[in-house]
Scaffold this motif. Sequence first.
Motif, PDB file in Angstrom:
ATOM      1  N   PRO A 228     -74.562 -39.160  13.899  1.00 21.41           N
ATOM      2  CA  PRO A 228     -74.745 -40.608  13.900  1.00 21.41           C
ATOM      3  C   PRO A 228     -75.952 -40.976  14.778  1.00 21.41           C
ATOM      4  O   PRO A 228     -76.341 -40.216  15.654  1.00 21.41           O
ATOM      5  CB  PRO A 228     -73.459 -41.150  14.515  1.00 21.41           C
ATOM      6  CG  PRO A 228     -72.531 -40.010  14.659  1.00 21.41           C
ATOM      7  CD  PRO A 228     -73.298 -38.756  14.487  1.00 21.41           C
ATOM      8  N   PHE A 229     -76.490 -42.134  14.537  1.00 21.21           N
ATOM      9  CA  PHE A 229     -77.649 -42.611  15.278  1.00 21.21           C
ATOM     10  C   PHE A 229     -77.241 -43.186  16.623  1.00 21.21           C
ATOM     11  O   PHE A 229     -76.111 -43.632  16.810  1.00 21.21           O
ATOM     12  CB  PHE A 229     -78.357 -43.724  14.491  1.00 21.21           C
ATOM     13  CG  PHE A 229     -79.252 -43.209  13.394  1.00 21.21           C
ATOM     14  CD1 PHE A 229     -80.630 -43.262  13.528  1.00 21.21           C
ATOM     15  CD2 PHE A 229     -78.709 -42.687  12.233  1.00 21.21           C
ATOM     16  CE1 PHE A 229     -81.452 -42.800  12.516  1.00 21.21           C
ATOM     17  CE2 PHE A 229     -79.528 -42.220  11.215  1.00 21.21           C
ATOM     18  CZ  PHE A 229     -80.902 -42.274  11.354  1.00 21.21           C
ATOM     19  N   ILE A 230     -78.201 -43.200  17.546  1.00 19.91           N
ATOM     20  CA  ILE A 230     -78.058 -43.926  18.798  1.00 19.91           C
ATOM     21  C   ILE A 230     -78.905 -45.175  18.667  1.00 19.91           C
ATOM     22  O   ILE A 230     -80.089 -45.103  18.323  1.00 19.91           O
ATOM     23  CB  ILE A 230     -78.527 -43.090  20.005  1.00 19.91           C
ATOM     24  CG1 ILE A 230     -77.626 -41.865  20.188  1.00 19.91           C
ATOM     25  CG2 ILE A 230     -78.549 -43.959  21.274  1.00 19.91           C
ATOM     26  CD1 ILE A 230     -78.074 -40.931  21.295  1.00 19.91           C
ATOM     27  N   LEU A 231     -78.295 -46.317  18.890  1.00 17.91           N
ATOM     28  CA  LEU A 231     -79.019 -47.590  18.881  1.00 17.91           C
ATOM     29  C   LEU A 231     -79.418 -47.912  20.308  1.00 17.91           C
ATOM     30  O   LEU A 231     -78.574 -48.010  21.194  1.00 17.91           O
ATOM     31  CB  LEU A 231     -78.132 -48.703  18.308  1.00 17.91           C
ATOM     32  CG  LEU A 231     -78.669 -50.137  18.406  1.00 17.91           C
ATOM     33  CD1 LEU A 231     -80.005 -50.289  17.677  1.00 17.91           C
ATOM     34  CD2 LEU A 231     -77.639 -51.120  17.869  1.00 17.91           C
ATOM     35  N   ALA A 232     -80.727 -48.034  20.529  1.00 16.92           N
ATOM     36  CA  ALA A 232     -81.256 -48.396  21.845  1.00 16.92           C
ATOM     37  C   ALA A 232     -81.648 -49.867  21.811  1.00 16.92           C
ATOM     38  O   ALA A 232     -82.413 -50.284  20.940  1.00 16.92           O
ATOM     39  CB  ALA A 232     -82.460 -47.521  22.185  1.00 16.92           C
ATOM     40  N   VAL A 233     -81.107 -50.642  22.733  1.00 18.02           N
ATOM     41  CA  VAL A 233     -81.366 -52.077  22.807  1.00 18.02           C
ATOM     42  C   VAL A 233     -82.060 -52.374  24.137  1.00 18.02           C
ATOM     43  O   VAL A 233     -81.508 -52.076  25.198  1.00 18.02           O
ATOM     44  CB  VAL A 233     -80.052 -52.885  22.707  1.00 18.02           C
ATOM     45  CG1 VAL A 233     -80.331 -54.373  22.778  1.00 18.02           C
ATOM     46  CG2 VAL A 233     -79.282 -52.517  21.444  1.00 18.02           C
ATOM     47  N   ASP A 234     -83.256 -52.922  24.054  1.00 12.27           N
ATOM     48  CA  ASP A 234     -84.023 -53.227  25.262  1.00 12.27           C
ATOM     49  C   ASP A 234     -85.040 -54.301  24.927  1.00 12.27           C
ATOM     50  O   ASP A 234     -85.720 -54.209  23.899  1.00 12.27           O
ATOM     51  CB  ASP A 234     -84.723 -51.965  25.766  1.00 12.27           C
ATOM     52  CG  ASP A 234     -85.286 -52.095  27.172  1.00 12.27           C
ATOM     53  OD1 ASP A 234     -85.766 -53.197  27.539  1.00 12.27           O
ATOM     54  OD2 ASP A 234     -85.261 -51.100  27.904  1.00 12.27           O
TER      55      ASP A 234
ATOM     56  N   SER B  53     -75.217 -54.545  11.366  1.00  9.89           N
ATOM     57  CA  SER B  53     -74.755 -54.896  10.026  1.00  9.89           C
ATOM     58  C   SER B  53     -75.389 -54.025   8.947  1.00  9.89           C
ATOM     59  O   SER B  53     -75.085 -54.177   7.777  1.00  9.89           O
ATOM     60  CB  SER B  53     -75.040 -56.376   9.738  1.00  9.89           C
ATOM     61  OG  SER B  53     -76.437 -56.620   9.778  1.00  9.89           O
ATOM     62  N   GLY B  54     -76.234 -53.080   9.343  1.00 10.22           N
ATOM     63  CA  GLY B  54     -76.899 -52.201   8.384  1.00 10.22           C
ATOM     64  C   GLY B  54     -75.996 -51.076   7.917  1.00 10.22           C
ATOM     65  O   GLY B  54     -74.829 -50.971   8.295  1.00 10.22           O
ATOM     66  N   GLU B  55     -76.575 -50.226   7.099  1.00 13.53           N
ATOM     67  CA  GLU B  55     -75.839 -49.108   6.505  1.00 13.53           C
ATOM     68  C   GLU B  55     -75.787 -47.868   7.402  1.00 13.53           C
ATOM     69  O   GLU B  55     -75.025 -46.953   7.138  1.00 13.53           O
ATOM     70  CB  GLU B  55     -76.498 -48.722   5.168  1.00 13.53           C
ATOM     71  CG  GLU B  55     -76.429 -49.817   4.116  1.00 13.53           C
ATOM     72  CD  GLU B  55     -75.003 -50.124   3.698  1.00 13.53           C
ATOM     73  OE1 GLU B  55     -74.221 -49.169   3.459  1.00 13.53           O
ATOM     74  OE2 GLU B  55     -74.654 -51.313   3.621  1.00 13.53           O
ATOM     75  N   THR B  56     -76.605 -47.835   8.425  1.00 15.74           N
ATOM     76  CA  THR B  56     -76.719 -46.661   9.279  1.00 15.74           C
ATOM     77  C   THR B  56     -75.481 -46.501  10.156  1.00 15.74           C
ATOM     78  O   THR B  56     -75.031 -47.463  10.771  1.00 15.74           O
ATOM     79  CB  THR B  56     -77.971 -46.782  10.179  1.00 15.74           C
ATOM     80  OG1 THR B  56     -79.104 -47.004   9.344  1.00 15.74           O
ATOM     81  CG2 THR B  56     -78.187 -45.534  10.987  1.00 15.74           C
ATOM     82  N   GLU B  57     -74.950 -45.267  10.209  1.00 13.79           N
ATOM     83  CA  GLU B  57     -73.807 -44.993  11.075  1.00 13.79           C
ATOM     84  C   GLU B  57     -74.291 -44.882  12.514  1.00 13.79           C
ATOM     85  O   GLU B  57     -75.117 -44.035  12.849  1.00 13.79           O
ATOM     86  CB  GLU B  57     -73.115 -43.691  10.674  1.00 13.79           C
ATOM     87  CG  GLU B  57     -71.918 -43.374  11.550  1.00 13.79           C
ATOM     88  CD  GLU B  57     -71.323 -42.001  11.296  1.00 13.79           C
ATOM     89  OE1 GLU B  57     -70.393 -41.643  12.029  1.00 13.79           O
ATOM     90  OE2 GLU B  57     -71.789 -41.291  10.386  1.00 13.79           O
ATOM     91  N   ILE B  58     -73.787 -45.759  13.362  1.00 10.01           N
ATOM     92  CA  ILE B  58     -74.178 -45.772  14.762  1.00 10.01           C
ATOM     93  C   ILE B  58     -73.048 -45.162  15.585  1.00 10.01           C
ATOM     94  O   ILE B  58     -71.912 -45.626  15.532  1.00 10.01           O
ATOM     95  CB  ILE B  58     -74.497 -47.201  15.230  1.00 10.01           C
ATOM     96  CG1 ILE B  58     -75.703 -47.735  14.446  1.00 10.01           C
ATOM     97  CG2 ILE B  58     -74.771 -47.231  16.738  1.00 10.01           C
ATOM     98  CD1 ILE B  58     -76.004 -49.186  14.669  1.00 10.01           C
ATOM     99  N   GLY B  59     -73.384 -44.112  16.334  1.00  8.53           N
ATOM    100  CA  GLY B  59     -72.383 -43.416  17.123  1.00  8.53           C
ATOM    101  C   GLY B  59     -72.337 -43.847  18.574  1.00  8.53           C
ATOM    102  O   GLY B  59     -71.348 -43.616  19.263  1.00  8.53           O
ATOM    103  N   LEU B  60     -73.432 -44.466  19.036  1.00  8.88           N
ATOM    104  CA  LEU B  60     -73.518 -44.869  20.435  1.00  8.88           C
ATOM    105  C   LEU B  60     -74.600 -45.932  20.555  1.00  8.88           C
ATOM    106  O   LEU B  60     -75.610 -45.880  19.853  1.00  8.88           O
ATOM    107  CB  LEU B  60     -73.893 -43.667  21.314  1.00  8.88           C
ATOM    108  CG  LEU B  60     -74.146 -43.920  22.804  1.00  8.88           C
ATOM    109  CD1 LEU B  60     -72.884 -44.394  23.509  1.00  8.88           C
ATOM    110  CD2 LEU B  60     -74.670 -42.649  23.464  1.00  8.88           C
ATOM    111  N   VAL B  61     -74.381 -46.884  21.462  1.00 10.41           N
ATOM    112  CA  VAL B  61     -75.382 -47.915  21.730  1.00 10.41           C
ATOM    113  C   VAL B  61     -75.698 -47.893  23.219  1.00 10.41           C
ATOM    114  O   VAL B  61     -74.797 -47.822  24.051  1.00 10.41           O
ATOM    115  CB  VAL B  61     -74.896 -49.315  21.295  1.00 10.41           C
ATOM    116  CG1 VAL B  61     -75.965 -50.363  21.572  1.00 10.41           C
ATOM    117  CG2 VAL B  61     -74.516 -49.322  19.815  1.00 10.41           C
TER     118      VAL B  61
END
Length: 121
Positions: free
Chosen positions: A5-11, A45-53
């Motif tokens: 799964p992807f990691i979403l980085a928010v900054d 809300s996208g299709e990408t599976e996010i495993g961690l933010v």
Amino acid sequence: MKDKPFILAVDHNRRNLELLGQFLNKEGYQTISAGSQEEFQQALSGETEIGLVLVDISGFDRQIWDLCEKLRDDQIPFLVISPKQSAAIQQESIAHGARSMVVKPLAIREFLGMIRGLMGE
């Protein structure tokens, strides 16, 4: 073999996002970046599976906590990155569902250990 799964980085700081993404990619993780609350919402809300933010709260207003609560409700683990050590920020982070809070500058080994643990590695 299934992709990780992807990691979403928010900054809010685009340069920090770029550096974090490069670091995580070098460590073998796929990343998505969000530099605003709108991009954060779109990524969720996208299709990408996010495993961690990874949420760096610097530069965001209090509405960032609403998005953190959405992560909690969707059972997506997340870490809050804070510019300073603060019991109040730590309590608020945990109250809104964060698994933990890390303080900048990041201790790389500890940070990677937390990421690996939350990604189930």
